[in-house]
Design an enzyme around this catalytic site. Structure first.
Site, PDB file in Angstrom:
ATOM      1  N   ASN A  11       2.703   2.569   5.434  1.00  0.00           N
ATOM      2  CA  ASN A  11       1.640   2.230   4.480  1.00  0.00           C
ATOM      3  C   ASN A  11       2.302   1.916   3.141  1.00  0.00           C
ATOM      4  O   ASN A  11       2.724   2.825   2.430  1.00  0.00           O
ATOM      5  CB  ASN A  11       0.685   3.437   4.360  1.00  0.00           C
ATOM      6  CG  ASN A  11      -0.367   3.235   3.287  1.00  0.00           C
ATOM      7  OD1 ASN A  11      -0.532   2.144   2.751  1.00  0.00           O
ATOM      8  ND2 ASN A  11      -1.095   4.318   2.970  1.00  0.00           N
ATOM      9  N   LYS A  13       0.990   0.798   0.544  1.00  0.00           N
ATOM     10  CA  LYS A  13       0.083   0.986  -0.609  1.00  0.00           C
ATOM     11  C   LYS A  13       0.170  -0.246  -1.523  1.00  0.00           C
ATOM     12  O   LYS A  13       0.383  -1.351  -1.029  1.00  0.00           O
ATOM     13  CB  LYS A  13       0.395   2.295  -1.327  1.00  0.00           C
ATOM     14  CG  LYS A  13       0.442   3.469  -0.335  1.00  0.00           C
ATOM     15  CD  LYS A  13       0.436   4.807  -0.969  1.00  0.00           C
ATOM     16  CE  LYS A  13       0.460   5.887   0.119  1.00  0.00           C
ATOM     17  NZ  LYS A  13       0.310   7.222  -0.392  1.00  0.00           N
ATOM     18  N   HIS A  98      -8.484   6.243   3.894  1.00  0.00           N
ATOM     19  CA  HIS A  98      -7.355   6.936   3.263  1.00  0.00           C
ATOM     20  C   HIS A  98      -7.878   7.761   2.090  1.00  0.00           C
ATOM     21  O   HIS A  98      -8.801   7.331   1.392  1.00  0.00           O
ATOM     22  CB  HIS A  98      -6.319   5.907   2.781  1.00  0.00           C
ATOM     23  CG  HIS A  98      -5.033   6.533   2.374  1.00  0.00           C
ATOM     24  ND1 HIS A  98      -4.875   7.184   1.172  1.00  0.00           N
ATOM     25  CD2 HIS A  98      -3.855   6.647   3.022  1.00  0.00           C
ATOM     26  CE1 HIS A  98      -3.642   7.666   1.105  1.00  0.00           C
ATOM     27  NE2 HIS A  98      -3.005   7.349   2.217  1.00  0.00           N
ATOM     28  N   GLU A 100      -6.777   8.223  -0.772  1.00  0.00           N
ATOM     29  CA  GLU A 100      -6.726   7.526  -2.067  1.00  0.00           C
ATOM     30  C   GLU A 100      -7.957   6.636  -2.242  1.00  0.00           C
ATOM     31  O   GLU A 100      -8.439   6.428  -3.355  1.00  0.00           O
ATOM     32  CB  GLU A 100      -5.421   6.718  -2.177  1.00  0.00           C
ATOM     33  CG  GLU A 100      -4.243   7.646  -2.451  1.00  0.00           C
ATOM     34  CD  GLU A 100      -2.885   7.112  -2.022  1.00  0.00           C
ATOM     35  OE1 GLU A 100      -2.769   5.923  -1.692  1.00  0.00           O
ATOM     36  OE2 GLU A 100      -1.940   7.929  -1.995  1.00  0.00           O
ATOM     37  N   GLU A 163      -3.959  13.669   7.382  1.00  0.00           N
ATOM     38  CA  GLU A 163      -3.213  13.581   6.136  1.00  0.00           C
ATOM     39  C   GLU A 163      -3.757  14.596   5.141  1.00  0.00           C
ATOM     40  O   GLU A 163      -4.752  14.325   4.462  1.00  0.00           O
ATOM     41  CB  GLU A 163      -3.350  12.173   5.536  1.00  0.00           C
ATOM     42  CG  GLU A 163      -2.715  11.086   6.356  1.00  0.00           C
ATOM     43  CD  GLU A 163      -2.219   9.938   5.478  1.00  0.00           C
ATOM     44  OE1 GLU A 163      -1.053   9.567   5.610  1.00  0.00           O
ATOM     45  OE2 GLU A 163      -2.989   9.448   4.638  1.00  0.00           O
ATOM     46  N   GLY A 169       2.444  12.031  -1.021  1.00  0.00           N
ATOM     47  CA  GLY A 169       3.260  11.642  -2.173  1.00  0.00           C
ATOM     48  C   GLY A 169       3.757  12.803  -3.011  1.00  0.00           C
ATOM     49  O   GLY A 169       4.254  12.591  -4.118  1.00  0.00           O
ATOM     50  N   SER A 208       4.094  12.884   3.006  1.00  0.00           N
ATOM     51  CA  SER A 208       5.473  13.256   2.694  1.00  0.00           C
ATOM     52  C   SER A 208       6.394  13.308   3.908  1.00  0.00           C
ATOM     53  O   SER A 208       7.332  14.116   3.947  1.00  0.00           O
ATOM     54  CB  SER A 208       5.523  14.578   1.917  1.00  0.00           C
ATOM     55  OG  SER A 208       4.912  14.414   0.644  1.00  0.00           O
TER      56      SER A 208
END
Ligand code: PGA
Length: 256
Positions: A11, A13, A98, A100, A163, A169, A208
């Site tokens: 991904n 991003k 996701h 985010e 996730e 991250g 991560s």
């Protein structure tokens, strides 16, 4: 149990310009020439690069995916990209829900379900992301939250990615036991809801994952692959993660 194929998804991003094709994509393709045949490798670049990446990986064992899509196929939705557009550009997968997007764009479970339907209609394979926040984990509610989210999945989600929001991250990951516990709970929830067919739905871990921890994480019972953010932007790291997945699959299934 592990699926007979590992799925490793990068991904990107909001990272990547046309330059990324020269280094990252061609290094990945070179590195995969002699690499594992039983691993599904998917690159999810920003929408602007999907067509170029799709062209660059043509003829190689690498698929391309989007990072989101709109629930409608077309219309007055300034700035959005639809599932048929992703497919038209050369994508065959799409990441949906996701954290985010759930956090920064206020996407609800209902929004994600509608997007999954749109993706399937366009012939894309959705990877639906679910995960608990740090507050939910600290309150001892991780299994409950993730099981209820997976209970809510659209019946044809092609892959699920666990996730944990706090692991994305941050360099922090759950323990291997915690990952196993959640993957078991997700599998139980989707099989209960969708029937035995959901036994074949790959459940990926994301948050991560890097070249150093991939072997341990991908070796966990019930982990069928990884959704990789930061480490997917460096070809040697992403190749190491793919190799770790392959080694874990061979170790468990005994199949080369
Ligand atoms: P990370 O991101 O690997 O950089 O933690 C994972 C993701 O957000 O999918």
């Amino acid at each position: 149990m592990k699926q007979s194929v590992m799925t490793i998804v990068g991904n990107w991003k909001m990272n990547g310009l046309a330059d990324s094709l020269g280094g990252l994509v061609s290094d990945l393709i070179d590195g995969l020439q002699e690499g594992p045949a039983a691993t599904e490798v998917v690159l999810c670049p920003p929408a602007t690069l999907i067509e170029r990446v799709a062209r660059a990986v043509e003829g190689h064992r690498v698929a391309v995916g989007g990072q989101d899509c709109h629930a409608q196929a077309s219309g007055a939705f300034t700035g959005d990209v639809s599932a048929p557009m992703l497919a038209d550009a050369g994508a065959s997968w799409v990441i949906l829900g996701h954290s985010e997007r759930r956090q920064a764009h206020g996407e609800s479970d209902a929004d994600v379900r509608a997007k999954v339907e749109a993706a399937l209609k366009a012939g894309l394979k959705p990877i639906v992301c679910i995960g608990e926040t740090l507050a939910e984990r600290e309150a001892g509610r991780a299994v409950e939250v993730v099981a209820s989210l997976s209970d809510d999945l659209n019946d044809a989600a092609f892959a699920v990615a666990y996730e944990p929001v706090w692991a994305i991250g941050t360099g922090q990951t759950p323990t291997l036991d915690q990952i196993a516990e959640i993957h078991t709970a997700v599998r139980r929830a989707i099989v209960k809801r969708l029937g035995q067919g959901a036994g074949a739905t790959p459940i990926l871990y994301g948050g991560s994952v890097n070249a150093a921890n991939a072997g341990d994480i991908l070796g966990v019972e019930g982990v069928d692959g990884a959704l990789v953010g930061g480490a997917s932007l460096k070809a040697p790291d992403f190749l190491a993660i793919i190799a770790a997945g392959e080694a874990a699959r061979v170790a468990v299934t005994g199949q080369q």
